[in-house]
Structures are given as C-alpha cells and as structure tokens.
Design an enzyme around this catalytic site. Structure first.
Site, mmCIF file in Angstrom:
data_model
loop_
_atom_site.group_PDB
_atom_site.id
_atom_site.type_symbol
_atom_site.label_atom_id
_atom_site.label_comp_id
_atom_site.label_asym_id
_atom_site.label_seq_id
_atom_site.Cartn_x
_atom_site.Cartn_y
_atom_site.Cartn_z
ATOM 1 N N SER A 120 82.401 72.542 -8.099
ATOM 2 C CA SER A 120 83.171 72.244 -9.309
ATOM 3 C C SER A 120 84.655 72.348 -9.059
ATOM 4 C CB SER A 120 82.833 73.253 -10.405
ATOM 5 O OG SER A 120 81.487 73.227 -10.705
ATOM 6 N N HIS A 141 79.786 65.212 -7.233
ATOM 7 C CA HIS A 141 79.877 66.182 -8.323
ATOM 8 C C HIS A 141 79.181 65.653 -9.571
ATOM 9 C CE1 HIS A 141 82.383 68.634 -11.363
ATOM 10 N NE2 HIS A 141 81.374 69.343 -10.938
ATOM 11 N N GLU A 153 81.191 62.253 -9.792
ATOM 12 C CA GLU A 153 82.462 62.093 -9.093
ATOM 13 C C GLU A 153 82.149 62.064 -7.594
ATOM 14 O OE1 GLU A 153 85.704 64.266 -11.971
ATOM 15 O OE2 GLU A 153 84.387 65.582 -10.840
ATOM 16 N N ASN A 191 87.105 68.387 -14.167
ATOM 17 C CA ASN A 191 87.426 69.806 -14.336
ATOM 18 C C ASN A 191 88.929 70.070 -14.330
ATOM 19 O OD1 ASN A 191 84.869 70.726 -14.810
ATOM 20 N ND2 ASN A 191 84.427 71.171 -12.667
HETATM 21 N N1 3HC Z 1 68.325 69.096 -19.578
HETATM 22 C C1 3HC Z 1 67.765 67.873 -19.608
HETATM 23 N N2 3HC Z 1 67.809 67.066 -20.673
HETATM 24 C C2 3HC Z 1 68.416 67.521 -21.774
HETATM 25 C C3 3HC Z 1 69.014 68.795 -21.843
HETATM 26 C C4 3HC Z 1 68.944 69.597 -20.669
HETATM 27 N N3 3HC Z 1 69.505 70.800 -20.613
HETATM 28 N N4 3HC Z 1 69.554 68.959 -23.064
HETATM 29 C C5 3HC Z 1 69.291 67.836 -23.752
HETATM 30 N N5 3HC Z 1 68.634 66.968 -22.978
HETATM 31 C C6 3HC Z 1 68.192 65.632 -23.342
HETATM 32 C C7 3HC Z 1 67.213 65.666 -24.483
HETATM 33 O O1 3HC Z 1 65.895 65.852 -24.012
HETATM 34 C C8 3HC Z 1 67.418 64.294 -25.098
HETATM 35 O O2 3HC Z 1 66.720 63.339 -24.324
HETATM 36 P P1 3HC Z 1 66.096 62.012 -25.021
HETATM 37 O O3 3HC Z 1 67.246 61.242 -25.564
HETATM 38 O O4 3HC Z 1 65.411 61.341 -23.863
HETATM 39 O O5 3HC Z 1 65.163 62.496 -26.071
HETATM 40 C C9 3HC Z 1 68.917 64.031 -24.904
HETATM 41 O O6 3HC Z 1 69.322 64.898 -23.840
HETATM 42 C C10 3HC Z 1 69.719 64.363 -26.146
HETATM 43 O O7 3HC Z 1 69.432 65.683 -26.496
HETATM 44 P P2 3HC Z 1 69.443 66.266 -27.955
HETATM 45 O O8 3HC Z 1 69.194 65.173 -28.939
HETATM 46 O O9 3HC Z 1 68.575 67.480 -28.006
HETATM 47 O O10 3HC Z 1 70.899 66.869 -28.127
HETATM 48 P P3 3HC Z 1 72.294 66.166 -28.090
HETATM 49 O O11 3HC Z 1 72.250 64.761 -28.572
HETATM 50 O O12 3HC Z 1 73.184 67.156 -28.735
HETATM 51 O O13 3HC Z 1 72.640 66.121 -26.549
HETATM 52 C C11 3HC Z 1 73.776 67.048 -24.707
HETATM 53 C C12 3HC Z 1 72.664 67.239 -25.735
HETATM 54 C C13 3HC Z 1 73.470 65.839 -23.843
HETATM 55 C C14 3HC Z 1 73.764 68.295 -23.859
HETATM 56 C C15 3HC Z 1 75.121 66.837 -25.487
HETATM 57 O O14 3HC Z 1 75.322 67.893 -26.378
HETATM 58 C C16 3HC Z 1 76.318 66.758 -24.547
HETATM 59 O O15 3HC Z 1 76.604 65.714 -23.976
HETATM 60 N N6 3HC Z 1 77.060 67.869 -24.423
HETATM 61 C C17 3HC Z 1 78.240 67.948 -23.557
HETATM 62 C C18 3HC Z 1 77.796 68.228 -22.172
HETATM 63 C C19 3HC Z 1 78.939 68.278 -21.214
HETATM 64 O O16 3HC Z 1 80.110 68.170 -21.558
HETATM 65 N N7 3HC Z 1 78.595 68.451 -19.953
HETATM 66 C C20 3HC Z 1 79.574 68.590 -18.890
HETATM 67 C C21 3HC Z 1 79.819 70.026 -18.630
HETATM 68 S S1 3HC Z 1 81.019 70.257 -17.386
HETATM 69 C C22 3HC Z 1 80.160 70.184 -15.961
HETATM 70 O O17 3HC Z 1 78.970 70.075 -15.926
HETATM 71 C C23 3HC Z 1 80.969 70.250 -14.701
HETATM 72 C C24 3HC Z 1 80.765 71.523 -13.969
HETATM 73 O O18 3HC Z 1 81.448 71.438 -12.735
HETATM 74 C C25 3HC Z 1 81.310 72.716 -14.744
#
Ligand code: 3HC
Length: 295
Positions: A120, A141, A153, A191
């Site tokens: 990250s 990434h 990325e 990030n």
């Molecule tokens: N693992 C796998 N699939 C997941 C999941 C998980 N932890 N959480 C949710 N999903 C899936 C669900 O099963 C659903 O799938 P479907 O459409 O096939 O039924 C889909 O995602 C949508 O889920 P929900 O309807 O339950 O919930 P949301 O619409 O709120 O979506 C989310 C959940 C995709 C996590 C959304 O809230 C989101 O995009 N959040 C932001 C995530 C983000 O910013 N991530 C980046 C973090 S930074 C990073 O990773 C970098 C690192 O270096 C720190």
C-alpha cells in the site's frame, strides 16, 4: 510477452485471499501461502464462503465454484511457489518481512518468474533491490474488497523491464480489472490522496468539528462516497492504516500522512476496526454502533 499460467500469492489475509480468489476465478492455477495452517484455513474458508454466497445469489454456477476451488491450493511452504510464473505478495506492511520472503523466493523460482507486490505504501524499488531480478519486479496494487473493486494500480520502478510491466498490466486486465499505470512513489495514486483524507477525518473529529457519525454521513451524502471515512478506516483496518501512515510520513515528511495520536492509541488497545470487531464503530451487535472514544 511472458505467459502466466501459475500464480503464487503470499499471504491469505484480507487482500491475499481476495487476490487468490480472483486469480483462480480468472482461470489461473493459484497457490496461496500463509505462515501457519490456522490463518491459511481461515483465508481459504473466507474464499469458499464468498463463492458460496455468489452461488446462493445465482451469480455463480455451483459447478463453476468447484472448478475455481479446484484451481486453488493452500500451503505454508514457500517452496510450493517455485514453479509459479507470477508471485504476488500481500503480507503485512513491513519491508524486512517482505524482503526476507523475496530473497528466499529469488533462490527458489526460475529466473523468468515475475515478482509483484500489493504493497500500500512501500516502494517497489525497495523490494526489487533486495533481489537479483530488479527488472522482473512490479507493483500490482489491489483494493479491498478485491473481488468487487475494479481498480489495480500497476507500478513500474526505474528498473522494471517494459515486457514485464506489459505482462503485469495484461494480467490485471485478464482478472476483469481496470489497470492504471503508476510511478513507484509511496502510496501510488490512490493512497497518496486517500491516506491524508482518512487522517484528516480523524483530526477533524479530534478537533470537534463534528461527530464520527456526522462526518461519515457528511462525506457519504455530500460527495456520493459509498462509505464515510470512519467506516472506511474500520474497513481497511486501523492497524494497517497506521502502518501505511508511518511509512508515508517517513517518505514525505509531511504531516498530512502522519497518524493522529487517537489512531495510535486505538491500535495500541487492539481496536483494529472490523477485523477485530471494534474500531470507530462496535461491530458486535446487529448494526455497527459508534464507540465512545471521548471525542
Ligand atoms: N468481499 C467480497 N464481496 C463483497 C464484500 C467483501 N468484503 N463486501 C461486499 N461485497 C459484495 C457484495 O456481495 C455485493 O455483491 P453483489 O453485487 O454480487 O451482490 C456487492 O459487493 C455490493 O455489496 P453490498 O450491497 O452489501 O454493499 P455496498 O453496495 O455498500 O458495497 C462495498 C460494499 C463494495 C464495500 C462499498 O461500500 C464500497 O465500495 N466501499 C468503499 C471501499 C473502498 O473504498 N475500498 C478501497 C479501500 S483502500 C484500499 O483497499 C487500498 C489499501 O492499500 C489500503
């Protein structure tokens, strides 16, 4: 361009299990390595659960699920990654731990194997320099949750071979992801911008600008983000974010990357976010409840 048939994944935690899943889903023979049997079984179990949920929702054929799982194996031995064409590292954000693994794999894998890190905040060059194959090292990434988030990325260092970069870029595409090209600066693109935002949210709460819930609500409803910054912090992991902040602060010496004291105290107390059941929110009940942190 090199052909990728077998993929090795180092680490079967939040990110590693997701990467192993999407790799096996895309048709690659995939072997994922953890240090001990318990975290390995936990990670493999989470993959199986996610695939089973997709079957239940009618989004995945039951036979397909078995095929995917058939392409996936787990191990605690680095030697089982010796015949991989691509190894993707997704272990704890600690350069010494990562480089110990790279050094060992450098001796085990063939000279053509591509090494990729899902770091990250560390630079790929700092890992490439520990190996005898700096030209064959890239960044890949991914974003959490890996099976859902579209972005990868793809990072080239000053020493990455063009052909290796192209292979990694195509590999990301073959997973159904949207790759972007990034330079090897700490934090890459996302990030670099996201970490100061999350740190600033904590500082805003510390300063009493608004409550944790209202800052989350504000950013969701005011900007259309799917999660507010505190929900996202808990989702990414407070321990992980703290480590990333330390590394980025060390690199840039800019306060905006520094972990605020509250984050440090929460990590000391084991408040890691969703993974530990407690962070800015308490996840022990039906619905997350904001934790009284005295702010
Ligand atoms: N693992 C796998 N699939 C997941 C999941 C998980 N932890 N959480 C949710 N999903 C899936 C669900 O099963 C659903 O799938 P479907 O459409 O096939 O039924 C889909 O995602 C949508 O889920 P929900 O309807 O339950 O919930 P949301 O619409 O709120 O979506 C989310 C959940 C995709 C996590 C959304 O809230 C989101 O995009 N959040 C932001 C995530 C983000 O910013 N991530 C980046 C973090 S930074 C990073 O990773 C970098 C690192 O270096 C720190």
């Amino acid at each position: 361009m090199a052909e990728i048939r077998k993929v090795g994944v180092l680490g079967c935690g939040l990110m590693g299990s997701g990467i192993a899943q999407v790799s096996a889903q895309a048709g690659y023979d995939t072997v994922v390595r953890e240090v001990d049997e318990a975290p390995l079984q936990k990670g493999l179990g989470s993959i199986e659960k996610r695939l089973a949920r997709s079957v239940d929702k009618g989004k995945l054929d039951a036979g397909k699920k078995d095929e995917i799982l058939g392409r996936l194996s787990g191990t605690t031995s680095l030697e089982d990654l010796a015949d991989c064409d691509l190894v993707i590292e997704a272990v704890v954000e600690d350069l010494a731990i990562k480089n110990d693994m790279w050094r060992e794999l450098d001796g085990l894998c063939g000279p053509d194997t591509i090494f990729a890190s899902n770091t990250s905040s560390l630079t790929i060059a700092d890992m490439a320099a520990a190996t005898d194959r700096p030209g064959r090292m890239v960044g890949l990434h991914f974003f959490n949750p890996v099976p859902v988030m579209k972005l990868v990325e793809v990072v080239k260092t000053i020493a990455t071979d063009a052909e290796v970069f192209d292979t990694a870029f195509d590999f990301a595409r073959s997973l159904g992801k949207e790759p972007i090209t990034c330079k090897d600066n700490s934090g890459f693109v996302v990030n670099l911008l996201l970490v100061p935002y999350m740190m600033d949210a904590i500082r805003a709460a510390e300063q009493g600008v608004a409550s944790v819930e209202d800052i989350d609500k504000g950013m969701m409803l005011g900007t259309g983000y799917p999660m507010g910054p505190f929900t996202l912090l808990d989702f990414v992991g407070l321990d992980t974010t703290d480590k990333i902040g330390d590394i980025m602060f060390e690199e840039y010496k800019e306060k905006r990357y520094a972990s605020p004291p509250l984050l440090k105290r929460m990590v000391s107390m084991g408040y890691y976010g969703r993974k530990s059941g407690m962070g800015f929110y308490d996840y022990s009940g039906d619905k997350p409840r904001v934790v009284d942190l005295g702010i």
